[in-house]
Design a protein around this motif. Structure first.
Motif, mmCIF file in Angstrom:
data_model
loop_
_atom_site.group_PDB
_atom_site.id
_atom_site.type_symbol
_atom_site.label_atom_id
_atom_site.label_comp_id
_atom_site.label_asym_id
_atom_site.label_seq_id
_atom_site.Cartn_x
_atom_site.Cartn_y
_atom_site.Cartn_z
ATOM 1 N N TRP A 112 -17.860 -0.756 -8.149
ATOM 2 C CA TRP A 112 -17.975 -1.289 -6.791
ATOM 3 C C TRP A 112 -19.414 -1.242 -6.308
ATOM 4 O O TRP A 112 -20.103 -0.240 -6.460
ATOM 5 C CB TRP A 112 -17.094 -0.496 -5.834
ATOM 6 N N ARG A 147 0.865 -1.194 0.000
ATOM 7 C CA ARG A 147 0.000 0.000 0.000
ATOM 8 C C ARG A 147 0.885 1.222 0.000
ATOM 9 O O ARG A 147 1.916 1.255 0.655
ATOM 10 C CB ARG A 147 -0.875 0.030 1.243
ATOM 11 N N VAL A 199 -10.037 -4.945 0.366
ATOM 12 C CA VAL A 199 -10.880 -3.818 0.792
ATOM 13 C C VAL A 199 -11.503 -4.106 2.160
ATOM 14 O O VAL A 199 -11.520 -3.242 3.043
ATOM 15 C CB VAL A 199 -11.960 -3.520 -0.275
ATOM 16 N N ARG A 200 -11.993 -5.308 2.335
ATOM 17 C CA ARG A 200 -12.618 -5.661 3.621
ATOM 18 C C ARG A 200 -11.577 -5.786 4.738
ATOM 19 O O ARG A 200 -11.773 -5.261 5.835
ATOM 20 C CB ARG A 200 -13.428 -6.945 3.483
ATOM 21 N N GLU A 201 -10.481 -6.459 4.473
ATOM 22 C CA GLU A 201 -9.460 -6.703 5.496
ATOM 23 C C GLU A 201 -8.816 -5.412 6.005
ATOM 24 O O GLU A 201 -8.598 -5.249 7.197
ATOM 25 C CB GLU A 201 -8.369 -7.629 4.937
ATOM 26 N N PHE A 202 -8.507 -4.493 5.086
ATOM 27 C CA PHE A 202 -7.806 -3.266 5.457
ATOM 28 C C PHE A 202 -8.741 -2.065 5.611
ATOM 29 O O PHE A 202 -8.287 -0.951 5.788
ATOM 30 C CB PHE A 202 -6.698 -2.963 4.442
ATOM 31 N N ARG A 203 -10.046 -2.335 5.525
ATOM 32 C CA ARG A 203 -11.062 -1.286 5.684
ATOM 33 C C ARG A 203 -10.781 -0.089 4.779
ATOM 34 O O ARG A 203 -10.721 1.061 5.219
ATOM 35 C CB ARG A 203 -11.166 -0.849 7.134
ATOM 36 N N ILE A 204 -10.613 -0.387 3.506
ATOM 37 C CA ILE A 204 -10.323 0.626 2.493
ATOM 38 C C ILE A 204 -11.619 1.043 1.829
ATOM 39 O O ILE A 204 -12.451 0.196 1.503
ATOM 40 C CB ILE A 204 -9.341 0.067 1.432
ATOM 41 N N ASN A 205 -11.783 2.327 1.606
ATOM 42 C CA ASN A 205 -12.931 2.834 0.854
ATOM 43 C C ASN A 205 -12.639 2.612 -0.632
ATOM 44 O O ASN A 205 -11.703 3.219 -1.172
ATOM 45 C CB ASN A 205 -13.148 4.315 1.147
ATOM 46 N N SER A 229 -18.419 -3.491 -0.894
ATOM 47 C CA SER A 229 -17.023 -3.942 -0.943
ATOM 48 C C SER A 229 -16.806 -5.031 -1.991
ATOM 49 O O SER A 229 -15.804 -5.728 -1.965
ATOM 50 C CB SER A 229 -16.589 -4.449 0.435
ATOM 51 N N GLN A 240 -11.320 -8.985 -0.867
ATOM 52 C CA GLN A 240 -10.695 -9.376 0.397
ATOM 53 C C GLN A 240 -9.838 -8.246 0.958
ATOM 54 O O GLN A 240 -9.876 -7.962 2.164
ATOM 55 C CB GLN A 240 -9.814 -10.617 0.189
#
Length: 124
Positions: free
Chosen positions: A91, A27, A60-66, A94, A58
């Motif tokens: 999108w 990232r 986006v959900r794991e790292f709480r990314i918008n 997520s 996965q």
């Protein structure tokens, strides 16, 4: 992990067949935009393209990314040759839909991505 560039961190994700696989992950924030770099490593170039929807969801959900605030970029390496692909998706929450990759052909685009990768602020 074999074949993952040194500037990437290995991350274990599940592919579309729900099998655990390792890919390169990094990232970075560059010019106010969050970038997620992916590299297939030793698994071959098709690893990310076949599983992008699954991997992106996965991450986006794991790292709480918008999802509206991130760009996904894939680096494919074949010896000394590197190719960059920018991924686009529609999108729904997520979940990425209608995903497609576009080769970054311009020299300025490749230079921008190389600089962003080398200046990465966060790693997994």
């Amino acid at each position: 992990m074999k074949g993952i560039p040194a500037s990437f961190s290995p991350i274990q994700l599940h592919n579309r067949l729900n099998r655990a696989v390792w890919i390169g992950f990094k990232r970075a924030v560059h010019d106010g935009r969050e970038l997620v770099f992916l590299s297939p490593g030793g698994e071959g170039a098709a690893q990310v393209s076949k599983n992008f929807e699954t991997f992106a969801g996965q991450i986006v959900r794991e790292f709480r990314i918008n999802p509206a605030e991130v760009d996904f970029v894939e680096l494919r390496s074949d010896g000394d040759e590197q190719q960059w692909y920018r991924w686009h998706a529609q999108w729904v929450g997520s979940a990425p839909m209608e995903c497609r990759a576009e080769l970054v052909a311009s020299e300025s685009g490749r230079r921008y991505l190389s600089q962003a990768l080398s200046r990465g602020v966060e790693a997994a």
